[in-house]
Design a protein around this motif. Structure first.
Motif, PDB file in Angstrom:
ATOM      1  N   GLU A  80     -32.452 -59.579 -33.700  1.00 15.54           N
ATOM      2  CA  GLU A  80     -31.175 -59.769 -34.402  1.00 15.54           C
ATOM      3  C   GLU A  80     -30.000 -59.416 -33.500  1.00 15.54           C
ATOM      4  OE1 GLU A  80     -31.250 -57.445 -37.979  1.00 15.54           O
ATOM      5  OE2 GLU A  80     -32.928 -58.584 -38.816  1.00 15.54           O
ATOM      6  N   TRP A  81     -30.092 -58.310 -32.756  1.00 19.04           N
ATOM      7  CA  TRP A  81     -28.990 -57.884 -31.887  1.00 19.04           C
ATOM      8  C   TRP A  81     -28.765 -58.881 -30.756  1.00 19.04           C
ATOM      9  CZ3 TRP A  81     -31.037 -52.216 -31.555  1.00 19.04           C
ATOM     10  CH2 TRP A  81     -30.753 -51.560 -32.741  1.00 19.04           C
ATOM     11  N   LEU A  82     -29.852 -59.372 -30.161  1.00 20.10           N
ATOM     12  CA  LEU A  82     -29.706 -60.362 -29.097  1.00 20.10           C
ATOM     13  C   LEU A  82     -29.113 -61.660 -29.634  1.00 20.10           C
ATOM     14  CD1 LEU A  82     -33.030 -59.700 -27.177  1.00 20.10           C
ATOM     15  CD2 LEU A  82     -30.719 -59.321 -26.298  1.00 20.10           C
ATOM     16  N   ASP A  83     -29.524 -62.076 -30.836  1.00 19.85           N
ATOM     17  CA  ASP A  83     -28.936 -63.264 -31.477  1.00 19.85           C
ATOM     18  C   ASP A  83     -27.441 -63.056 -31.727  1.00 19.85           C
ATOM     19  OD1 ASP A  83     -30.980 -65.153 -31.673  1.00 19.85           O
ATOM     20  OD2 ASP A  83     -31.727 -64.319 -33.568  1.00 19.85           O
ATOM     21  N   ARG A  84     -27.079 -61.878 -32.242  1.00 14.75           N
ATOM     22  CA  ARG A  84     -25.677 -61.581 -32.532  1.00 14.75           C
ATOM     23  C   ARG A  84     -24.844 -61.591 -31.247  1.00 14.75           C
ATOM     24  NH1 ARG A  84     -24.940 -56.431 -35.895  1.00 14.75           N
ATOM     25  NH2 ARG A  84     -25.991 -57.784 -37.381  1.00 14.75           N
ATOM     26  N   ALA A  85     -25.365 -60.996 -30.192  1.00 12.31           N
ATOM     27  CA  ALA A  85     -24.655 -60.989 -28.912  1.00 12.31           C
ATOM     28  C   ALA A  85     -24.440 -62.410 -28.403  1.00 12.31           C
ATOM     29  CB  ALA A  85     -25.423 -60.160 -27.884  1.00 12.31           C
ATOM     30  N   GLN A  86     -25.447 -63.268 -28.572  1.00  9.19           N
ATOM     31  CA  GLN A  86     -25.307 -64.659 -28.142  1.00  9.19           C
ATOM     32  C   GLN A  86     -24.223 -65.372 -28.947  1.00  9.19           C
ATOM     33  OE1 GLN A  86     -26.787 -66.324 -25.497  1.00  9.19           O
ATOM     34  NE2 GLN A  86     -25.175 -67.760 -26.054  1.00  9.19           N
ATOM     35  N   ARG A  87     -24.175 -65.140 -30.257  1.00 12.10           N
ATOM     36  CA  ARG A  87     -23.141 -65.768 -31.097  1.00 12.10           C
ATOM     37  C   ARG A  87     -21.744 -65.308 -30.683  1.00 12.10           C
ATOM     38  NH1 ARG A  87     -26.889 -64.594 -35.162  1.00 12.10           N
ATOM     39  NH2 ARG A  87     -25.597 -62.902 -35.942  1.00 12.10           N
ATOM     40  N   ILE A  88     -21.611 -64.024 -30.355  1.00 13.42           N
ATOM     41  CA  ILE A  88     -20.313 -63.503 -29.902  1.00 13.42           C
ATOM     42  C   ILE A  88     -19.916 -64.144 -28.579  1.00 13.42           C
ATOM     43  CG2 ILE A  88     -19.128 -61.444 -29.047  1.00 13.42           C
ATOM     44  CD1 ILE A  88     -20.778 -59.849 -31.159  1.00 13.42           C
ATOM     45  N   LEU A 120     -30.224 -62.691 -18.537  1.00 12.21           N
ATOM     46  CA  LEU A 120     -31.232 -61.659 -18.814  1.00 12.21           C
ATOM     47  C   LEU A 120     -31.424 -61.503 -20.322  1.00 12.21           C
ATOM     48  CD1 LEU A 120     -33.169 -59.433 -17.960  1.00 12.21           C
ATOM     49  CD2 LEU A 120     -31.221 -57.876 -17.833  1.00 12.21           C
ATOM     50  N   ALA A 121     -30.331 -61.450 -21.076  1.00 10.56           N
ATOM     51  CA  ALA A 121     -30.434 -61.332 -22.536  1.00 10.56           C
ATOM     52  C   ALA A 121     -31.098 -62.575 -23.118  1.00 10.56           C
ATOM     53  CB  ALA A 121     -29.050 -61.128 -23.151  1.00 10.56           C
ATOM     54  N   ASP A 122     -30.751 -63.748 -22.605  1.00 12.80           N
ATOM     55  CA  ASP A 122     -31.367 -64.981 -23.084  1.00 12.80           C
ATOM     56  C   ASP A 122     -32.875 -64.959 -22.846  1.00 12.80           C
ATOM     57  OD1 ASP A 122     -28.859 -65.876 -23.801  1.00 12.80           O
ATOM     58  OD2 ASP A 122     -28.632 -67.181 -22.048  1.00 12.80           O
ATOM     59  N   ARG A 123     -33.288 -64.500 -21.667  1.00 15.14           N
ATOM     60  CA  ARG A 123     -34.718 -64.445 -21.327  1.00 15.14           C
ATOM     61  C   ARG A 123     -35.435 -63.438 -22.231  1.00 15.14           C
ATOM     62  NH1 ARG A 123     -38.027 -67.786 -20.316  1.00 15.14           N
ATOM     63  NH2 ARG A 123     -39.807 -66.607 -20.911  1.00 15.14           N
ATOM     64  N   MET A 124     -34.784 -62.272 -22.489  1.00 10.59           N
ATOM     65  CA  MET A 124     -35.388 -61.268 -23.369  1.00 10.59           C
ATOM     66  C   MET A 124     -35.586 -61.836 -24.767  1.00 10.59           C
ATOM     67  SD  MET A 124     -33.346 -57.805 -22.199  1.00 10.59           S
ATOM     68  CE  MET A 124     -33.573 -57.089 -23.799  1.00 10.59           C
ATOM     69  N   LEU A 125     -34.595 -62.588 -25.247  1.00 11.52           N
ATOM     70  CA  LEU A 125     -34.685 -63.163 -26.580  1.00 11.52           C
ATOM     71  C   LEU A 125     -35.836 -64.158 -26.661  1.00 11.52           C
ATOM     72  CD1 LEU A 125     -33.504 -63.252 -29.388  1.00 11.52           C
ATOM     73  CD2 LEU A 125     -31.837 -64.914 -28.589  1.00 11.52           C
ATOM     74  N   VAL A 126     -35.966 -65.000 -25.649  1.00 12.23           N
ATOM     75  CA  VAL A 126     -37.070 -65.961 -25.611  1.00 12.23           C
ATOM     76  C   VAL A 126     -38.405 -65.218 -25.572  1.00 12.23           C
ATOM     77  CG1 VAL A 126     -38.200 -67.716 -24.180  1.00 12.23           C
ATOM     78  CG2 VAL A 126     -35.735 -67.832 -24.589  1.00 12.23           C
TER      79      VAL A 126
END
Length: 79
Positions: A45-53, A64-70
């Motif tokens: 949820e936090w990684l999704d929220r960061a991506q939306r922001i 790095l965050a995108d890769r972690m989310l995947v």
């Protein structure tokens, strides 16, 4: 024993007693959790929220965050 560094041994955790799974994630408190029985939902949820922001502010992607989310979605079968 999957590490090639001399003198370093790695003993994987025992399978999950509930589902028999072998994929685990560790909390900031150092506790390990089964990705199937107790998925890292908040982290996803936090990684999704960061991506939306980032998208809303038109900021560059954080690879790095995108890769972690995947990776987290794949571990928890949420892709």
């Amino acid at each position: 024993t999957g590490d090639d560094t001399p003198g370093v041994e790695y003993d994987p955790p025992d399978p999950c007693p509930t589902c028999g799974g072998l994929a685990f994630w560790w909390s900031l408190a150092g506790e390990h959790h089964c990705t199937q029985c107790d998925p890292p939902t908040k982290a996803i949820e936090w990684l999704d929220r960061a991506q939306r922001i980032r998208d809303k502010l038109r900021l560059p992607a954080n690879t790095l965050a995108d890769r972690m989310l995947v990776d987290l979605r794949q571990l928890t079968n949420r892709d």
